[in-house]
Write a protein that holds these residues in place. Structure first.
Motif, PDB file in Angstrom:
ATOM      1  N   TRP A  77     -14.138  14.257  26.185  1.00 12.95           N
ATOM      2  CA  TRP A  77     -14.857  13.849  24.958  1.00 12.95           C
ATOM      3  C   TRP A  77     -13.848  13.535  23.860  1.00 12.95           C
ATOM      4  O   TRP A  77     -13.934  12.505  23.204  1.00 12.95           O
ATOM      5  N   LEU A  78     -12.920  14.480  23.661  1.00 12.58           N
ATOM      6  CA  LEU A  78     -11.979  14.319  22.549  1.00 12.58           C
ATOM      7  C   LEU A  78     -10.998  13.186  22.824  1.00 12.58           C
ATOM      8  O   LEU A  78     -10.647  12.424  21.921  1.00 12.58           O
ATOM      9  N   THR A 117     -25.524  14.383  24.402  1.00 10.06           N
ATOM     10  CA  THR A 117     -26.309  15.607  24.309  1.00 10.06           C
ATOM     11  C   THR A 117     -25.456  16.839  24.538  1.00 10.06           C
ATOM     12  O   THR A 117     -24.712  16.913  25.519  1.00 10.06           O
ATOM     13  N   PHE A 118     -25.544  17.773  23.605  1.00  3.36           N
ATOM     14  CA  PHE A 118     -24.822  19.031  23.750  1.00  3.36           C
ATOM     15  C   PHE A 118     -25.690  20.060  24.473  1.00  3.36           C
ATOM     16  O   PHE A 118     -25.186  20.896  25.228  1.00  3.36           O
ATOM     17  N   THR A 126     -24.059  23.959  32.282  1.00  2.00           N
ATOM     18  CA  THR A 126     -22.935  24.880  32.469  1.00  2.00           C
ATOM     19  C   THR A 126     -23.430  26.295  32.746  1.00  2.00           C
ATOM     20  O   THR A 126     -22.941  26.973  33.661  1.00  2.00           O
ATOM     21  N   PHE A 158     -25.556  19.631  28.298  1.00  2.00           N
ATOM     22  CA  PHE A 158     -24.240  20.108  28.747  1.00  2.00           C
ATOM     23  C   PHE A 158     -24.215  21.633  28.820  1.00  2.00           C
ATOM     24  O   PHE A 158     -23.771  22.219  29.810  1.00  2.00           O
ATOM     25  N   SER A 159     -24.697  22.296  27.767  1.00  2.00           N
ATOM     26  CA  SER A 159     -24.692  23.764  27.734  1.00  2.00           C
ATOM     27  C   SER A 159     -25.576  24.331  28.833  1.00  2.00           C
ATOM     28  O   SER A 159     -25.183  25.273  29.538  1.00  2.00           O
ATOM     29  N   VAL A 191     -14.756  18.884  27.445  1.00  2.00           N
ATOM     30  CA  VAL A 191     -14.165  18.939  26.108  1.00  2.00           C
ATOM     31  C   VAL A 191     -12.944  18.022  26.018  1.00  2.00           C
ATOM     32  O   VAL A 191     -12.796  17.254  25.057  1.00  2.00           O
ATOM     33  N   SER A 198     -18.834   9.231  22.898  1.00  2.00           N
ATOM     34  CA  SER A 198     -17.697   9.611  22.048  1.00  2.00           C
ATOM     35  C   SER A 198     -16.761   8.425  21.848  1.00  2.00           C
ATOM     36  O   SER A 198     -16.246   8.194  20.746  1.00  2.00           O
ATOM     37  N   ASN A 244     -21.691  11.535  27.563  1.00  2.00           N
ATOM     38  CA  ASN A 244     -20.987  12.144  26.434  1.00  2.00           C
ATOM     39  C   ASN A 244     -19.615  11.514  26.199  1.00  2.00           C
ATOM     40  O   ASN A 244     -19.182  11.361  25.056  1.00  2.00           O
ATOM     41  N   VAL A 256     -16.687  22.686  31.620  1.00  2.00           N
ATOM     42  CA  VAL A 256     -16.358  22.874  30.204  1.00  2.00           C
ATOM     43  C   VAL A 256     -15.014  22.232  29.882  1.00  2.00           C
ATOM     44  O   VAL A 256     -14.890  21.446  28.930  1.00  2.00           O
ATOM     45  N   VAL A 290     -12.968   9.902  22.041  1.00  3.84           N
ATOM     46  CA  VAL A 290     -13.161   9.574  20.619  1.00  3.84           C
ATOM     47  C   VAL A 290     -11.830   9.137  20.008  1.00  3.84           C
ATOM     48  O   VAL A 290     -11.765   8.211  19.190  1.00  3.84           O
ATOM     49  N   TRP A 291     -10.742   9.754  20.453  1.00  2.44           N
ATOM     50  CA  TRP A 291      -9.414   9.388  19.970  1.00  2.44           C
ATOM     51  C   TRP A 291      -9.045   7.981  20.447  1.00  2.44           C
ATOM     52  O   TRP A 291      -8.551   7.160  19.680  1.00  2.44           O
TER      53      TRP A 291
END
Lengths: 127, 149
Positions: B127-128, B96-97, B104, B100-101, B124, B60, B56, B120, B131-132
């Motif tokens: 990932w962010l 894949t989300f 968790t 991951f869910s 998160v 990203s 993931n 979690v 992508v940034w």
């Protein structure tokens, strides 16, 4: 090798299904908020909960390769979620960006729990 | 009439090509994800879902980089179909989300609340950040002087 073929087949269908569903939702409700990706991730999380319970109860690794790793793995997506959250943040839409993160994570976790519970309730009722 | 029918056939061919490209990218991404998760399970074991985290984060990073590199101000030209292959196809299939869910919730249900919360939070944030970072790297490249292809 057989399982990898099942992942391929499931992944092909899952990727196309994601493209169809997220596109349909985005065209229907508009693209100011990434509802398409969210709908895909929530529905995929619910189904993976159901599937995980079934696969665990009956020991079905081939079904897991096809439907879990292949279909649902390719149906749901983190990359679009990340990119869309970044796009919202770059536009200064911080509330929407934060809302997308919190809502996606919370509802997807809830959807998995619900799927697991639904699956075991059904199995319990049937057995 | 003949022209209209040819136009319609072309539309159908284009639509099929779009789905074929998304499907192809998804299959490649999905298989790589399956391999990555087996390898990570062999290396790190089942305690923490490292494999899902890695795919993931990498997915990203790639989508952030590629979207900006081939975007409106991008340095590299990519056709809409090439963008679909990489972004909707490969990155979508690779990340894949749902897994991951599931991982968790499994951690939560086995009483590993702290590990679940860590999964979690770490997921998160990384990932962010990825992508940034991909976006920033491509922005730098786009601003470099020199020949644009």
């Amino acid at each position: 090798m057989y399982h990898l073929l099942l992942v391929c087949l499931g992944g092909l269908l899952g990727g196309v299904a994601r493209f169809l569903v997220s596109g349909l939702v985005a065209r229907t409700v508009g693209e100011t908020f990434p509802w398409g990706t969210m709908v895909v991730n929530i529905s995929g999380s619910f189904v993976i909960g159901i599937l995980a319970a079934v696969v665990q109860a009956h020991d079905l690794p081939a079904l897991w390769a096809f439907a879990g790793t292949g279909f649902l793995g390719c149906y749901t997506t983190v990359s679009s979620f990340s990119l869309q959250t970044l796009a919202l943040a770059r536009e200064g839409e911080w509330v929407r960006a934060g809302g997308n993160v919190l809502l996606s994570v919370a509802v997807c976790l809830g959807a998995v729990a619900l799927g697991l519970a639904a699956s075991s309730a059904f199995a319990g009722g049937a057995g | 009439m003949g022209v209209m029918r040819d136009g319609h056939r072309q539309d159908v061919r284009d639509a099929i090509a779009v789905y074929a490209v998304v499907a192809l990218g998804s299959v490649v991404g999905g298989v790589l994800r399956a391999l990555a998760s087996s390898v990570s399970l062999a290396i790190w074991g089942p305690g923490f879902p490292v494999g899902t985290l890695i795919v993931n984060v990498v997915g990203s990073l790639i989508i952030g980089f590629y979207a900006t590199l081939t975007g409106p101000d991008g340095r590299v030209f990519a056709s809409p179909r090439q963008r679909l292959l990489v972004m909707a196809g490969f990155c979508g299939g690779f990340t894949t989300f749902s897994t991951f869910s599931l991982e968790t919730v499994m951690l939560m249900q086995s009483g590993e609340l702290l590990v679940a919360a860590a999964n979690v939070a770490v997921s998160v944030v990384t990932w962010l950040a990825a992508v940034w970072l991909g976006h920033m790297l491509a922005t730098r490249l786009n601003r470099l002087k020199g020949s644009r292809p």
